[in-house]
Design a protein around this motif. Structure first.
Motif: not given
Length: 81
Positions: A17-22, A38-45, A77-81
């Motif tokens: 999984q990918h994350y953005l370190a602020l 913050t996570r760069l994928y959809v998840r509850e919470g 930048s966020t990697p392409a899926p």
């Protein structure tokens, strides 16, 4: 507060999984340096988390004698899926 062992940007966790370190912050309880990310994928919470910088920078064993960084810097930048 910056550290030579950290730079803000996108990181890939060793499990994929990918994350953005602020940036870095100080934990109020013990003054340890933590990474705010913050996570760069959809998840509850809640989307944002912190992790001790020492743990963020750890090398982990994935089995079979292979060791990799827990989080690997991949850029700004966020990697392409």
């Amino acid at each position: 507060m910056q550290s030579p062992d950290f730079r803000p940007g996108v990181y890939r966790h060793y499990k994929g999984q990918h994350y953005l370190a602020l940036g870095l912050a100080r934990a109020d309880e013990n003054d340890e340096i933590v990474v705010v990310y913050t996570r760069l994928y959809v998840r509850e919470g809640l989307p944002m988390s912190t992790r001790r910088l020492a743990v963020w920078n750890e090398v982990v064993s994935t089995g079979g004698g292979v060791s990799v960084p827990r989080f690997e810097y991949v850029g700004h930048s966020t990697p392409a899926p």
